[in-house]
Design an enzyme around this catalytic site. Structure first.
Site, PDB file in Angstrom:
ATOM      1  CG  HIS A 237      70.301  51.948 110.663  1.00 39.31           C
ATOM      2  ND1 HIS A 237      70.235  52.970 109.762  1.00 39.31           N
ATOM      3  CD2 HIS A 237      69.287  51.106 110.346  1.00 39.31           C
ATOM      4  CE1 HIS A 237      69.221  52.770 108.949  1.00 39.31           C
ATOM      5  NE2 HIS A 237      68.628  51.660 109.280  1.00 39.31           N
TER       6      HIS A 237
ATOM      7  CG  HIS B 294      60.844  45.847 105.942  1.00 33.72           C
ATOM      8  ND1 HIS B 294      61.875  45.226 105.273  1.00 33.72           N
ATOM      9  CD2 HIS B 294      61.372  46.998 106.457  1.00 33.72           C
ATOM     10  CE1 HIS B 294      62.970  45.976 105.377  1.00 33.72           C
ATOM     11  NE2 HIS B 294      62.697  47.043 106.095  1.00 33.72           N
TER      12      HIS B 294
ATOM     13  CD  GLU C  53      66.094  47.970 108.463  1.00 30.28           C
ATOM     14  OE1 GLU C  53      65.402  48.447 107.544  1.00 30.28           O
ATOM     15  OE2 GLU C  53      67.181  48.475 108.826  1.00 30.28           O
TER      16      GLU C  53
ATOM     17  CG  ASP D 211      62.895  49.010 111.849  1.00 34.21           C
ATOM     18  OD1 ASP D 211      63.316  48.084 111.155  1.00 34.21           O
ATOM     19  OD2 ASP D 211      62.488  50.083 111.358  1.00 34.21           O
TER      20      ASP D 211
ATOM     21  CG  HIS E 133      64.752  50.077 102.876  1.00 33.97           C
ATOM     22  ND1 HIS E 133      65.930  50.212 103.552  1.00 33.97           N
ATOM     23  CD2 HIS E 133      63.854  49.671 103.789  1.00 33.97           C
ATOM     24  CE1 HIS E 133      65.745  49.960 104.834  1.00 33.97           C
ATOM     25  NE2 HIS E 133      64.490  49.625 104.996  1.00 33.97           N
TER      26      HIS E 133
ATOM     27  CG  ASP F  61      60.898  50.832 106.336  1.00 33.33           C
ATOM     28  OD1 ASP F  61      60.536  51.171 107.469  1.00 33.33           O
ATOM     29  OD2 ASP F  61      61.796  50.006 106.129  1.00 33.33           O
TER      30      ASP F  61
ATOM     31  CE1 TYR G 130      61.645  56.093 107.851  1.00 34.13           C
ATOM     32  CE2 TYR G 130      61.085  56.007 105.529  1.00 34.13           C
ATOM     33  CZ  TYR G 130      61.263  55.373 106.743  1.00 34.13           C
ATOM     34  OH  TYR G 130      61.071  54.023 106.827  1.00 34.13           O
TER      35      TYR G 130
ATOM     36  CG  HIS H 292      59.363  53.940 110.835  1.00 38.49           C
ATOM     37  ND1 HIS H 292      59.776  53.414 112.034  1.00 38.49           N
ATOM     38  CD2 HIS H 292      59.989  53.218 109.874  1.00 38.49           C
ATOM     39  CE1 HIS H 292      60.615  52.412 111.820  1.00 38.49           C
ATOM     40  NE2 HIS H 292      60.763  52.268 110.513  1.00 38.49           N
TER      41      HIS H 292
HETATM   42 FE1  FEO Z   1      63.516  49.044 106.867  1.00 37.38          FE
HETATM   43 FE2  FEO Z   1      61.753  50.605 109.320  1.00 37.38          FE
HETATM   44  O1  FEO Z   1      62.889  49.333 108.578  1.00 37.38           O
END
Ligand code: FEO
Length: 396
Positions: free
Chosen positions: A24, A78, A80, A82, A145, A164, A192, A225
């Protein structure tokens, strides 16, 4: 695939996204991974899922350890996409699994994937889920986040799964910090933090202090990640403390600019020479050769930023407008901001940059410096002196 164990009964079942280059808008030169974890005891829990194109690989990794129909719990740290966009498929396959998230997480899951997620059970900080000998403890981390964000802690194994937080966009065939180059790992961790978490610095600081006050031992940090921290997890905690407090280790100025016909470029180089003459490190980033992701990363550990733009259509050059929109949103702490630029007939770019910085409550250095048309020797001397004076201002 060979099973990757963090400790007995705790497995990485995620996927590596080698070719992700634009997350993104965040330029991810080294790709990324979506880390999901399987915690196996009398009951078995899956912590997080992966981005939907990789759901087949996730299912295959889990199936090597347990039949999905036997999965007891799915923890959603989370929402989001991904980390959650393969959840609808996984939840169908793991039809006996209870799903847990925070209250915000449940609301977001329903909005993303529909009312089949009405069945999600909510947890809050301090709640526990016994798997047998292993216990999952939950710690809400709102706005780290997203509102739904949560950490899961495996008490007996001393493993923190903070989603994250503490992550990096870093694809590797290795999983652990003792297997990869530490310099590259920390570079990606800083990038990051700067691009994803910088805005939330006060909350990060508070959350780290909260975890320290809880006095929970942490042997391993498994982010969602990149690389897992097992050799030295304190390294990344200390880095987050430094970054979230706006502590800079270097007297360094980052010059971020763009140029139309090289006038602003010439100014940037002369200003940089003035800064260097004062023994202050500087880095020049022309945005059309670089990008916002790199610029923000350089700014994270710098004391000051000089932003330069030519005037186009009475205003800021588009790449610099994009940069200022990005950086004022991320709100880096404790930097001094100066501005310069060039113009032909009427200016506007430098004024526009200043207005954006003022609106973001950045600390601003004055005067600014503008050159009409192409800088001549006198103008370049002024640029050099501008750099000298700016350097003096930040010199410790
Ligand atoms: Fe907030 Fe890795 O997504």
């Amino acid at each position: 695939m060979a099973k990757t164990a963090l400790k007995d009964g705790v497995y990485w079942v995620g996927v590596v996204d080698w070719n992700m280059r634009d997350f993104h808008g965040y330029i991810t030169n080294r790709g990324t991974s979506y880390n999901a974890y399987l915690v196996q005891d009398e009951k078995t829990a899956l912590v997080d899922t992966v981005k939907s194109p990789f759901v087949g690989e996730l299912v295959s990794n889990i199936s090597e350890i347990i039949n999905l129909e036997k999965l007891d719990y799915i923890i959603v740290n989370h929402v989001e996409m991904d980390h959650s966009s393969s959840l609808p498929i996984v939840a169908k396959l793991a039809k006996n699994a209870k799903i847990f998230s925070t209250q915000h997480g449940k609301e977001e899951l329903i909005k993303h994937y529909g009312h089949e997620f009405d069945r999600v059970e909510t947890v809050k900080s301090g709640d526990e889920l016994k798997l047998g000998k292993k216990t999952l403890k939950f710690l809400e981390a709102p706005m780290l986040h997203w509102p739904d964000s949560m950490f899961t802690y495996i008490e007996e194994d001393k493993i923190l799964l903070p989603n994250d937080a503490f992550g990096q966009h870093f694809a590797s065939s290795y999983r652990f910090d003792d297997e990869v180059d530490n310099h590259i790992l920390m570079e990606e961790a800083a990038k990051y933090y700067a691009n994803i978490l910088m805005l939330f610095a006060p909350l990060i600081n508070k959350k780290i202090n909260e975890v320290i006050a809880m006095d929970i031992p942490i042997d391993i940090i498994g982010p969602s990640h990149g690389i897992i921290w097992r050799k030295n997890p304190i390294q990344i905690i200390q880095a987050y403390q430094k970054w979230s407090n706006g502590i800079t280790s270097q007297d360094k100025v980052v010059i971020v600019f763009d140029t139309m016909w090289e006038s602003t470029d010439k100014m940037a180089r002369a200003i940089a020479a003035g800064i260097c003459s004062q023994d202050i490190e500087t880095k020049i980033l022309k945005l059309r050769s670089s990008n916002n992701t790199e610029a923000v990363t350089e700014i994270l550990e710098s004391k000051a930023v000089l932003a330069g733009s030519p005037t186009l259509n009475n205003g800021i050059f588009p790449t610099m407008g994009s940069f200022m929109t990005y950086i004022t949103g991320l709100k880096p702490k404790g930097k001094l901001w100066g501005f310069f630029g060039s113009y032909g007939w009427g200016g506007g770019a430098v004024r526009g940059l200043m207005e954006m910085a003022k609106k973001a409550n950045f600390e601003i250095y004055e005067p600014t410096l503008e050159v009409k048309w192409v800088p001549d020797e006198t103008d370049l001397k002024k640029c050099f002196e501008f750099g000298q004076q700016f350097a003096q201002k930040i010199k410790t």
